[in-house]
Enzyme design. Sequence first.
Site, PDB file in Angstrom:
ATOM      1  N   SER A  94      37.093  -3.468   3.284  1.00  0.00           N
ATOM      2  CA  SER A  94      36.598  -3.344   1.564  1.00  0.00           C
ATOM      3  C   SER A  94      38.085  -2.080   1.373  1.00  0.00           C
ATOM      4  CB  SER A  94      34.710  -2.454   2.292  1.00  0.00           C
ATOM      5  OG  SER A  94      34.698  -2.060   1.127  1.00  0.00           O
ATOM      6  N   TYR A 122      29.955   3.467   6.969  1.00  0.00           N
ATOM      7  CA  TYR A 122      30.394   1.998   6.890  1.00  0.00           C
ATOM      8  C   TYR A 122      32.491   2.717   5.999  1.00  0.00           C
ATOM      9  CZ  TYR A 122      31.309  -1.613   3.318  1.00  0.00           C
ATOM     10  OH  TYR A 122      32.386  -2.607   3.021  1.00  0.00           O
TER      11      TYR A 122
HETATM   12  P1  NAP Z   1      25.219  -9.913   3.503  1.00  0.00           P
HETATM   13  O1  NAP Z   1      25.309 -10.419   2.166  1.00  0.00           O
HETATM   14  O2  NAP Z   1      24.584  -8.538   3.971  1.00  0.00           O
HETATM   15  O3  NAP Z   1      26.077 -10.504   5.111  1.00  0.00           O
HETATM   16  C1  NAP Z   1      25.993 -10.578   6.168  1.00  0.00           C
HETATM   17  C2  NAP Z   1      26.239 -11.399   7.475  1.00  0.00           C
HETATM   18  O4  NAP Z   1      26.342 -10.714   7.920  1.00  0.00           O
HETATM   19  C3  NAP Z   1      25.251 -12.445   7.070  1.00  0.00           C
HETATM   20  O5  NAP Z   1      25.492 -13.454   7.500  1.00  0.00           O
HETATM   21  C4  NAP Z   1      24.442 -11.381   8.260  1.00  0.00           C
HETATM   22  O6  NAP Z   1      23.812 -12.517   9.048  1.00  0.00           O
HETATM   23  C5  NAP Z   1      25.812 -11.360   9.383  1.00  0.00           C
HETATM   24  N1  NAP Z   1      25.663 -10.278  10.024  1.00  0.00           N
HETATM   25  C6  NAP Z   1      25.397  -8.752   9.877  1.00  0.00           C
HETATM   26  N2  NAP Z   1      25.500  -7.481  11.294  1.00  0.00           N
HETATM   27  C7  NAP Z   1      25.931  -8.852  12.050  1.00  0.00           C
HETATM   28  C8  NAP Z   1      25.771  -8.855  13.768  1.00  0.00           C
HETATM   29  N3  NAP Z   1      26.108  -7.161  14.375  1.00  0.00           N
HETATM   30  N4  NAP Z   1      26.458  -9.874  14.125  1.00  0.00           N
HETATM   31  C9  NAP Z   1      26.570 -11.277  13.235  1.00  0.00           C
HETATM   32  N5  NAP Z   1      26.186 -11.592  11.863  1.00  0.00           N
HETATM   33  C10 NAP Z   1      26.132 -10.482  11.758  1.00  0.00           C
HETATM   34  O7  NAP Z   1      27.460  -9.208   3.367  1.00  0.00           O
HETATM   35  P2  NAP Z   1      28.279  -9.614   3.076  1.00  0.00           P
HETATM   36  O8  NAP Z   1      27.991  -8.475   1.642  1.00  0.00           O
HETATM   37  O9  NAP Z   1      29.120 -10.706   2.564  1.00  0.00           O
HETATM   38  O10 NAP Z   1      29.268  -8.389   3.416  1.00  0.00           O
HETATM   39  C11 NAP Z   1      30.730  -9.179   4.690  1.00  0.00           C
HETATM   40  C12 NAP Z   1      31.412  -8.415   4.744  1.00  0.00           C
HETATM   41  O11 NAP Z   1      32.237  -8.399   3.434  1.00  0.00           O
HETATM   42  C13 NAP Z   1      30.692  -7.075   5.127  1.00  0.00           C
HETATM   43  O12 NAP Z   1      32.698  -7.285   6.384  1.00  0.00           O
HETATM   44  C14 NAP Z   1      31.063  -5.851   4.553  1.00  0.00           C
HETATM   45  O13 NAP Z   1      31.628  -4.793   4.627  1.00  0.00           O
HETATM   46  C15 NAP Z   1      32.297  -6.923   3.069  1.00  0.00           C
HETATM   47  N6  NAP Z   1      32.336  -6.060   2.160  1.00  0.00           N
HETATM   48  C16 NAP Z   1      31.018  -6.717   1.067  1.00  0.00           C
HETATM   49  C17 NAP Z   1      31.307  -6.268  -0.621  1.00  0.00           C
HETATM   50  C18 NAP Z   1      30.581  -6.201  -1.321  1.00  0.00           C
HETATM   51  O14 NAP Z   1      30.996  -6.628  -2.070  1.00  0.00           O
HETATM   52  N7  NAP Z   1      29.608  -7.516  -0.375  1.00  0.00           N
HETATM   53  C19 NAP Z   1      32.663  -5.493  -0.386  1.00  0.00           C
HETATM   54  C20 NAP Z   1      33.205  -4.934   0.459  1.00  0.00           C
HETATM   55  C21 NAP Z   1      33.559  -5.209   1.506  1.00  0.00           C
HETATM   56  P3  NAP Z   1      22.391 -11.816  10.381  1.00  0.00           P
HETATM   57  O15 NAP Z   1      21.749 -10.511   9.750  1.00  0.00           O
HETATM   58  O16 NAP Z   1      21.699 -13.203  10.959  1.00  0.00           O
HETATM   59  O17 NAP Z   1      23.393 -11.310  11.608  1.00  0.00           O
END
Ligand code: NAP
Length: 258
Positions: free
Chosen positions: A144, A158
């Site tokens: 991130s 985080y």
């Molecule tokens: P999201 O929409 O909340 O989706 C999270 C995904 O991870 C879901 O498929 C969830 O499914 C899975 N997950 C969560 N905990 C888990 C675990 N312990 N084991 C296996 N799967 C797990 O999140 P996102 O925004 O797409 O973020 C994804 C990644 O991108 C993260 O690493 C986040 O830090 C990074 N990121 C996101 C943003 C953003 O703007 N969205 C920005 C920077 C970085 P289940 O709950 O069913 O397990």
Amino acid sequence: MLTPISGKSVIVTGASKGIGKGIARVFAKHGANIMIVSRNETDAEATAKELRTFGSGDVSVFASDVSDWDSQQAMASACNDRYGSIDVLCANAGVYPQTLIEDMDPSEFEMVLNTNIKGNFLGVKACLPFMKKNDYGRIVLTSSITGPITGFPGWSHYGASKAAQLGFMRTACIETAKYNITMNSVLPGNIATEGLDDLGEDYLATMANSIPLKRLGVVEDIGYAALFFASQEANYITGQTIVVDGGQTLPESLEALE
Ligand code: NAP
């Protein structure tokens, strides 16, 4: 034009929604065999169903908690059993509850680090024997901008976990280089996902305004960065980062955004 990735086997953790789903969609469109991983199998199966409509490769599902060692070992074995290899691991699963330090229970801090950084260690460790066996592997971490570059109130745990991913990568990629395994990280800015939606409309509007491109990213923006790191053409790149943030981390002042 990148060398086709069709036929390669790709694990994407956290692929039932959000950025992981975008990564999986991009790899599926390019003909790879995908294993969709999340804890909730029903959500993962719904995503797999969607991906099967346009990809020429196979799409499978595996329910695994990235913070659990047995569960990550089972994931790696299942991918190898199904496809005969693990060519690419996109270690993307992550959580980002927003809580100020003064209000944060220590268990929340542990949960975020267990998922976001210990999860990377366990995923890499579980896939390593299979990649080593084939003298080939591409690992792409989703970090991130928060932590490695910026700070944000409520995200001390985080930010720590996301910066830790880069520290982990910089040593891990040296250890794996002798097996022809590269490891790189994508640093997303604010990407429109289900998880980000939970932060509310005010947050999303403020964020869009603070980005030079004046909009949030889409999940495929991260998918294409991951696809590049996984490509043949990126075979001499390891231990590196790419920021995908619409320019969000560049402005020095509000004036720069006018
Ligand atoms: P999201 O929409 O909340 O989706 C999270 C995904 O991870 C879901 O498929 C969830 O499914 C899975 N997950 C969560 N905990 C888990 C675990 N312990 N084991 C296996 N799967 C797990 O999140 P996102 O925004 O797409 O973020 C994804 C990644 O991108 C993260 O690493 C986040 O830090 C990074 N990121 C996101 C943003 C953003 O703007 N969205 C920005 C920077 C970085 P289940 O709950 O069913 O397990």
